[in-house]
Design an enzyme around this catalytic site. Structure first.
Site, mmCIF file in Angstrom:
data_model
loop_
_atom_site.group_PDB
_atom_site.id
_atom_site.type_symbol
_atom_site.label_atom_id
_atom_site.label_comp_id
_atom_site.label_asym_id
_atom_site.label_seq_id
_atom_site.Cartn_x
_atom_site.Cartn_y
_atom_site.Cartn_z
ATOM 1 N N THR A 122 0.865 -1.188 0.000
ATOM 2 C CA THR A 122 0.000 0.000 0.000
ATOM 3 C C THR A 122 0.899 1.235 0.000
ATOM 4 O O THR A 122 1.657 1.452 0.958
ATOM 5 C CB THR A 122 -0.891 -0.023 1.252
ATOM 6 O OG1 THR A 122 -1.652 -1.231 1.209
ATOM 7 C CG2 THR A 122 -1.816 1.181 1.307
ATOM 8 N N GLU A 151 -3.422 -4.553 -2.913
ATOM 9 C CA GLU A 151 -4.015 -5.793 -2.409
ATOM 10 C C GLU A 151 -5.128 -5.455 -1.415
ATOM 11 O O GLU A 151 -4.956 -4.622 -0.545
ATOM 12 C CB GLU A 151 -2.922 -6.644 -1.742
ATOM 13 C CG GLU A 151 -3.387 -7.991 -1.281
ATOM 14 C CD GLU A 151 -4.221 -8.713 -2.339
ATOM 15 O OE1 GLU A 151 -3.715 -8.926 -3.449
ATOM 16 O OE2 GLU A 151 -5.393 -9.031 -2.060
ATOM 17 N N ARG A 154 -7.949 -9.540 3.478
ATOM 18 C CA ARG A 154 -8.010 -9.363 4.938
ATOM 19 C C ARG A 154 -7.252 -10.489 5.596
ATOM 20 O O ARG A 154 -7.312 -11.632 5.121
ATOM 21 C CB ARG A 154 -9.461 -9.471 5.446
ATOM 22 C CG ARG A 154 -10.355 -8.335 5.145
ATOM 23 C CD ARG A 154 -11.799 -8.776 5.263
ATOM 24 N NE ARG A 154 -12.077 -9.872 4.344
ATOM 25 C CZ ARG A 154 -13.143 -10.667 4.406
ATOM 26 N NH1 ARG A 154 -14.025 -10.515 5.367
ATOM 27 N NH2 ARG A 154 -13.334 -11.623 3.520
ATOM 28 N N HIS A 254 -20.100 -3.540 12.717
ATOM 29 C CA HIS A 254 -20.062 -4.155 14.044
ATOM 30 C C HIS A 254 -19.352 -3.196 14.997
ATOM 31 O O HIS A 254 -18.155 -2.925 14.828
ATOM 32 C CB HIS A 254 -19.323 -5.493 14.016
ATOM 33 C CG HIS A 254 -19.991 -6.494 13.129
ATOM 34 N ND1 HIS A 254 -21.191 -7.085 13.463
ATOM 35 C CD2 HIS A 254 -19.670 -6.961 11.911
ATOM 36 C CE1 HIS A 254 -21.568 -7.888 12.494
ATOM 37 N NE2 HIS A 254 -20.662 -7.833 11.533
ATOM 38 N N ALA A 255 -20.104 -2.715 15.964
ATOM 39 C CA ALA A 255 -19.487 -1.813 16.941
ATOM 40 C C ALA A 255 -18.517 -2.617 17.807
ATOM 41 O O ALA A 255 -18.722 -3.811 18.050
ATOM 42 C CB ALA A 255 -20.568 -1.182 17.798
ATOM 43 N N CYS A 263 -3.149 -2.320 9.149
ATOM 44 C CA CYS A 263 -3.441 -1.456 7.994
ATOM 45 C C CYS A 263 -4.360 -0.276 8.253
ATOM 46 O O CYS A 263 -3.984 0.849 7.951
ATOM 47 C CB CYS A 263 -3.962 -2.306 6.856
ATOM 48 S SG CYS A 263 -2.625 -3.326 6.210
ATOM 49 N N LYS A 324 -7.908 -9.062 15.520
ATOM 50 C CA LYS A 324 -9.158 -9.651 15.033
ATOM 51 C C LYS A 324 -8.974 -11.159 15.126
ATOM 52 O O LYS A 324 -7.841 -11.637 15.304
ATOM 53 C CB LYS A 324 -9.457 -9.208 13.601
ATOM 54 C CG LYS A 324 -8.400 -9.668 12.596
ATOM 55 C CD LYS A 324 -8.686 -9.215 11.193
ATOM 56 C CE LYS A 324 -9.690 -10.101 10.521
ATOM 57 N NZ LYS A 324 -9.844 -9.836 9.089
#
Ligand code: NAD
Ligand code: UGA
Length: 451
Positions: A122, A151, A154, A254-255, A263, A324
């Protein structure tokens, strides 16, 4: 066809392996000798579901190779993808292009025959042009073109995202370069994946704009969640009903504790700097960055408040330190802000994550690392869910009741039902739902099933 991929991180390793899956011969290069040694022994240095099997398959098929030898790789490649890191530059948050330009210079010195140089990293608008300039300066005789091919994968879903993307963006001024990219992405052309051909500048801006838009969507719903808490509403129902409008869409609403990862935080910050460079301030994104940064700290305060205003001498169990689920990546993870704040307030932290504990241990001190959720919960005065790993969605509540010192759960990902938890006698705090009043019975809304 043979391609070289420079940088074997999340993007380089996944892209290289997936290009091999497309039937292309791929050599992945890294300066990190240990990484290459491990890859050559069949060890995958990152946690990415499905990657180990795919790497093994492509290595066995003699289509995927790993080396530290960049010159040899470049010499035999029709295209060279630059997939090195572009971290925030210390002090100002610009994307640090040192690794990209170093790689470009080394590529330039070793070009033989026509080669397409592609940026997968990026990078700010103008980088492809600057690479072109650097390569000409370094090797005036070189026969090459430069393309931008950002790209969009995820982490945690990287292989599927690469093999079945929503779109591929290719910024390239030369027809020869575009034709080469068409051949590389042939399987995607055949299954009619949208491929956007454009200029390098448009392609480079598209990548930042996409990430900043998603980060904005998350930040928007996080602020709506704050309002829901104060106004006796339920953010999950708001997000569901909003998302049914096809113009809005239900994804990324989604909170939670604020976006993190390798990123969104760095790219939103870099976009604000790019805006200033071009005298086109990105004021909305500037607010998004500020709101998100503040939110991660607020989460620590929320935990302290839920513990009666003090965590001094209390044991807090933390479930999830990765930014995540399905990744071992902890870069800019909310846990790295929340845990030190709690420690500063006097808490003892016992934490568990299915795969990210080794990585997190490099960034956090004095954490008791536990073997599972229950080991962390034993004797704790509160259990805090920071990352929504699947295994945290079905905790044995009977067991938790027994082993927690205080039946208190702070669910920063809304993975449990508040009513159920309260019925069981837990002091349960979530995101975007009023703690004081019962949720209103909005008949109908809860019954609508979305696809
Ligand atoms: P990473 O830090 O995981 O990996 C980068 C790799 O490049 C490292 O292994 C490093 O040793 C290697 N490297 C650095 N300089 C080198 C050189 N001169 N020659 C060979 N190898 C070199 O980074 P990442 O997460 O894969 O991200 C790479 C780029 O892709 C970044 O610009 C990022 O913004 C972008 N991106 C990342 C993701 C993601 O999910 N991580 C998704 C889309 C885009
Ligand atoms: C993100 C983008 O989704 C990718 O398209 C992009 O290629 C990548 O950044 C990149 O440029 O590196 P990634 O960071 O791997 O991918 O993960 P996401 O699933 O986007 O999650 C980012 C953060 O947002 C996480 O902290 C996640 O918990 C948070 N999030 C996401 C929310 O809080 N709410 C949501 O609804 C969605």
């Amino acid at each position: 066809m043979h391609i070289g991929v420079i940088g074997t991180g999340y993007v380089g390793l996944v892209s290289g392996t997936c290009f091999a899956e497309f039937g292309i011969d791929v050599t992945c290069v890294d300066v990190n000798e240990d990484k290459i040694k491990r890859l050559n022994k069949g060890e995958i240095p990152i946690y990415e579901p499905g990657l180990d099997d795919l790497v093994e398959k492509q290595v066995k098929a003699n289509r995927l190779f790993f080396t530290t030898n960049l010159p040899e790789t470049v010499k035999k490649s029709d295209a060279v993808f630059i997939a090195v890191g572009t971290p925030p530059r210390k002090g100002d948050g610009h994307a640090d292009l040192t690794y990209v330009y170093e790689a470009a210079r080394e590529v330039a010195r070793n070009l033989e025959g026509y080669t397409l140089i592609v940026t997968k990293s990026t990078v700010p608008v103008g980088t492809a042009r600057e690479i072109e300039r650097i390569v000409r300066e370094e090797n005036p005789q070189a026969d090459f073109d430069v393309a931008s091919n950002p790209e969009f994968l995820r982490e945690g879903a990287a292989i599927n995202d690469f093999l079945r993307p929503d779109r591929v963006v290719i910024g390239c001024d030369s027809e020869r370069g575009r034709e080469l990219m068409r051949r590389l992405y042939r399987p995607l052309f055949l299954n009619e994946t949208p491929i956007v051909f454009t200029t390098p500048e448009t392609s480079e801006i598209t990548k930042y704009a996409a990430n900043a838009f998603l980060a904005t969507k998350i930040t928007f719903i996080n602020e709506i969640a704050d309002l829901c808490e104060k106004a006796n509403a339920n953010v999950q129902d708001v997000a569901k009903a909003m998302g049914m409008d096809k113009r809005i869409g239900g994804k990324f609403l989604h909170a939670g504790p604020g976006y993190g990862g390798s990123c969104f935080p760095k790219d939103t910050l870099a976009l604000t700097q790019i805006g200033h460079d071009y005298n086109a301030p990105q004021t909305l994104v500037e607010r998004v960055v500020a709101v998100n940064t503040a939110r991660q700290r607020q989460m620590a305060r929320r935990i302290i408040a839920a513990c009666g205003g003090s965590v001094e001498g209390k044991r807090i169990a933390i479930l999830g330190v990765a930014f995540k689920p399905n990744t071992d990546d902890v870069r800019d993870a909310p846990s790295l802000v929340i845990i030190p704040e709690l420690q500063l307030a006097g808490a003892e932290i016992a934490a568990y994550d299915p795969v990210a504990m080794d990585e997190a241990a490099h960034h956090l001190e004095q954490v008791i690392w536990c073997k599972d959720s229950y080991d962390a919960a034993k004797g704790a005065d509160a259990l805090v869910i920071i990352t929504e790993w699947n295994e945290f969605r079905a905790l044995n509540l009977d067991k938790l009741e027994e082993i927690l010192n205080v039946k208190r759960i702070i669910d920063l990902r809304n993975i449990y039902k508040r009513e159920e938890m309260r019925e069981r006698g837990f002091h349960y705090v979530s995101i975007g739902k009023s703690d004081v009043l019962p949720a209103p019975a909005v008949a109908g809304l809860r019954e609508v099933k979305t696809a």
